[in-house]
Motif scaffolding. Structure first.
Motif, PDB file in Angstrom:
ATOM      1  N   ASN A 165       0.869  -1.172   0.000  1.00  0.00           N
ATOM      2  CA  ASN A 165       0.000   0.000   0.000  1.00  0.00           C
ATOM      3  C   ASN A 165       0.910   1.226   0.000  1.00  0.00           C
ATOM      4  OD1 ASN A 165      -1.798   2.050   0.262  1.00  0.00           O
ATOM      5  ND2 ASN A 165      -2.603   1.442   2.250  1.00  0.00           N
ATOM      6  N   PRO A 166       1.369   1.647  -1.211  1.00  0.00           N
ATOM      7  CA  PRO A 166       2.267   2.803  -1.286  1.00  0.00           C
ATOM      8  C   PRO A 166       1.508   4.132  -1.238  1.00  0.00           C
ATOM      9  CG  PRO A 166       1.904   1.925  -3.473  1.00  0.00           C
ATOM     10  CD  PRO A 166       1.165   1.022  -2.511  1.00  0.00           C
ATOM     11  N   TYR A 167       0.225   4.068  -0.966  1.00  0.00           N
ATOM     12  CA  TYR A 167      -0.641   5.246  -1.027  1.00  0.00           C
ATOM     13  C   TYR A 167      -0.801   5.898   0.345  1.00  0.00           C
ATOM     14  CZ  TYR A 167      -1.349   2.612  -5.270  1.00  0.00           C
ATOM     15  OH  TYR A 167      -1.126   1.904  -6.421  1.00  0.00           O
ATOM     16  N   ASP A 168      -1.419   7.076   0.372  1.00  0.00           N
ATOM     17  CA  ASP A 168      -1.553   7.866   1.593  1.00  0.00           C
ATOM     18  C   ASP A 168      -2.729   7.465   2.474  1.00  0.00           C
ATOM     19  OD1 ASP A 168       0.706   9.381   0.991  1.00  0.00           O
ATOM     20  OD2 ASP A 168      -0.457  10.868  -0.141  1.00  0.00           O
ATOM     21  N   ASP A 169      -3.617   6.618   1.988  1.00  0.00           N
ATOM     22  CA  ASP A 169      -4.789   6.200   2.760  1.00  0.00           C
ATOM     23  C   ASP A 169      -4.719   4.709   3.069  1.00  0.00           C
ATOM     24  OD1 ASP A 169      -6.152   8.735   2.699  1.00  0.00           O
ATOM     25  OD2 ASP A 169      -6.608   8.344   0.585  1.00  0.00           O
ATOM     26  N   PRO A 170      -5.322   4.290   4.190  1.00  0.00           N
ATOM     27  CA  PRO A 170      -5.390   2.853   4.469  1.00  0.00           C
ATOM     28  C   PRO A 170      -6.219   2.144   3.386  1.00  0.00           C
ATOM     29  CG  PRO A 170      -6.141   4.142   6.370  1.00  0.00           C
ATOM     30  CD  PRO A 170      -5.962   5.090   5.230  1.00  0.00           C
ATOM     31  N   ALA A 171      -5.894   0.910   3.124  1.00  0.00           N
ATOM     32  CA  ALA A 171      -6.694   0.070   2.233  1.00  0.00           C
ATOM     33  C   ALA A 171      -7.389  -0.963   3.106  1.00  0.00           C
ATOM     34  CB  ALA A 171      -5.809  -0.616   1.199  1.00  0.00           C
ATOM     35  N   VAL A 172      -8.696  -1.107   2.946  1.00  0.00           N
ATOM     36  CA  VAL A 172      -9.473  -2.048   3.755  1.00  0.00           C
ATOM     37  C   VAL A 172     -10.070  -3.091   2.825  1.00  0.00           C
ATOM     38  CG1 VAL A 172     -11.411  -2.310   5.349  1.00  0.00           C
ATOM     39  CG2 VAL A 172      -9.973  -0.256   5.468  1.00  0.00           C
ATOM     40  N   ALA A 173      -9.827  -4.350   3.155  1.00  0.00           N
ATOM     41  CA  ALA A 173     -10.294  -5.447   2.312  1.00  0.00           C
ATOM     42  C   ALA A 173     -10.925  -6.543   3.160  1.00  0.00           C
ATOM     43  CB  ALA A 173      -9.127  -6.038   1.515  1.00  0.00           C
ATOM     44  N   ILE A 174     -11.778  -7.320   2.528  1.00  0.00           N
ATOM     45  CA  ILE A 174     -12.332  -8.545   3.101  1.00  0.00           C
ATOM     46  C   ILE A 174     -11.706  -9.696   2.319  1.00  0.00           C
ATOM     47  CG2 ILE A 174     -14.420  -9.900   3.526  1.00  0.00           C
ATOM     48  CD1 ILE A 174     -14.314  -7.260   5.111  1.00  0.00           C
ATOM     49  N   TRP A 175     -11.139 -10.663   3.038  1.00  0.00           N
ATOM     50  CA  TRP A 175     -10.501 -11.824   2.413  1.00  0.00           C
ATOM     51  C   TRP A 175     -11.230 -13.084   2.862  1.00  0.00           C
ATOM     52  CZ3 TRP A 175      -5.131 -12.256   0.379  1.00  0.00           C
ATOM     53  CH2 TRP A 175      -4.576 -11.011   0.096  1.00  0.00           C
ATOM     54  N   VAL A 176     -11.436 -13.975   1.933  1.00  0.00           N
ATOM     55  CA  VAL A 176     -11.944 -15.307   2.248  1.00  0.00           C
ATOM     56  C   VAL A 176     -10.844 -16.278   1.879  1.00  0.00           C
ATOM     57  CG1 VAL A 176     -13.714 -17.031   1.782  1.00  0.00           C
ATOM     58  CG2 VAL A 176     -14.335 -14.595   1.838  1.00  0.00           C
ATOM     59  N   ILE A 177     -10.450 -17.118   2.829  1.00  0.00           N
ATOM     60  CA  ILE A 177      -9.313 -18.011   2.655  1.00  0.00           C
ATOM     61  C   ILE A 177      -9.755 -19.438   2.944  1.00  0.00           C
ATOM     62  CG2 ILE A 177      -6.957 -18.521   3.407  1.00  0.00           C
ATOM     63  CD1 ILE A 177      -6.902 -15.594   4.529  1.00  0.00           C
ATOM     64  N   ALA A 178      -9.452 -20.341   2.008  1.00  0.00           N
ATOM     65  CA  ALA A 178      -9.786 -21.754   2.195  1.00  0.00           C
ATOM     66  C   ALA A 178      -8.578 -22.595   1.813  1.00  0.00           C
ATOM     67  CB  ALA A 178     -10.984 -22.131   1.338  1.00  0.00           C
ATOM     68  N   PRO A 179      -8.174 -23.536   2.669  1.00  0.00           N
ATOM     69  CA  PRO A 179      -8.644 -23.741   4.026  1.00  0.00           C
ATOM     70  C   PRO A 179      -8.100 -22.649   4.935  1.00  0.00           C
ATOM     71  CG  PRO A 179      -6.818 -25.216   3.578  1.00  0.00           C
ATOM     72  CD  PRO A 179      -7.122 -24.496   2.294  1.00  0.00           C
ATOM     73  N   PRO A 180      -8.633 -22.542   6.156  1.00  0.00           N
ATOM     74  CA  PRO A 180      -8.172 -21.509   7.086  1.00  0.00           C
ATOM     75  C   PRO A 180      -6.667 -21.629   7.349  1.00  0.00           C
ATOM     76  CG  PRO A 180     -10.116 -22.607   7.950  1.00  0.00           C
ATOM     77  CD  PRO A 180      -9.681 -23.386   6.744  1.00  0.00           C
TER      78      PRO A 180
END
Length: 190
Positions: free
Chosen positions: A173-188
């Motif tokens: 994230n080379p940018y000035d604002d936070p990046a917020v994401a939702i990740w789904v990961i399988a398997p945990p």
């Protein structure tokens, strides 16, 4: 309806069992890695014995997870347990060292997947490429994020999604604002 779920999936024992199985480890494998007996580990997984903080650190190391994921989280009201995770009751996972703050959105670790809320701090990055035996889908809510998958960098904008299927990846994230994401990961993995 699945009948193979534990009756109390939000317990430490259920989480440990799920993490161990996700990693393809038997009770014997993990007990050996910990220098403990299979009986002791079985009792921990059945919530018949409480591991010490030293044991939790060893277990976290053997399962390659943060110790914080093993700490108990706020108990949900009985009607919500295993179904609802309130914003104030999310478990912090992972390490914030690289500028990434992650919270578990899934009620526990007993499903075939996990859902994670990730906040990538401004001007943060991981330098080492990560490869895991997972399928992951990310959806960016806000900010911008550069995701390199198999050597190709993609700039992800709000509303964009991406998939990683066991390929090497890293993020920045080379940018000035936070990046917020939702990740789904399988398997945990946590």
């Amino acid at each position: 309806m699945r009948h193979d779920l534990p009756s109390h999936p939000d317990t430490l024992g259920a989480d440990l069992r799920a993490l161990r199985k996700t990693r393809g480890m038997t009770l014997s494998d993990l007990a050996e890695a910990l220098g403990r007996s299979v009986g002791w580990l079985s009792q921990v997984e059945r919530d018949k014995s409480e591991p010490s903080i030293t044991d939790l650190r060893a277990i976290a190391g053997a399962l390659d997870v943060s110790v914080s994921i093993l700490f108990r989280h706020a108990a949900a009201p009985a009607a919500e347990a295993g179904y609802v995770v309130r914003k104030t009751a999310r478990r912090k996972i992972g390490s914030t060292v690289a500028g990434l703050v992650e919270e578990l959105l899934s009620p526990d670790l007993t499903d075939d997947f996990e859902m994670v809320h990730s906040t990538f701090q401004p001007h943060s990055r991981i330098t080492d490429t990560v490869t895991r035996p997972t399928q992951e889908v990310g959806y960016l809510i806000s900010g911008r994020l550069d995701v390199e998958i198999s050597g190709i960098t993609h700039t992800i904008e709000p509303g964009d999604s991406f998939r990683i299927r066991g390929e090497p990846f890293r993020w920045a994230n080379p940018y000035d604002d936070p990046a917020v994401a939702i990740w789904v990961i399988a398997p945990p993995v946590y």
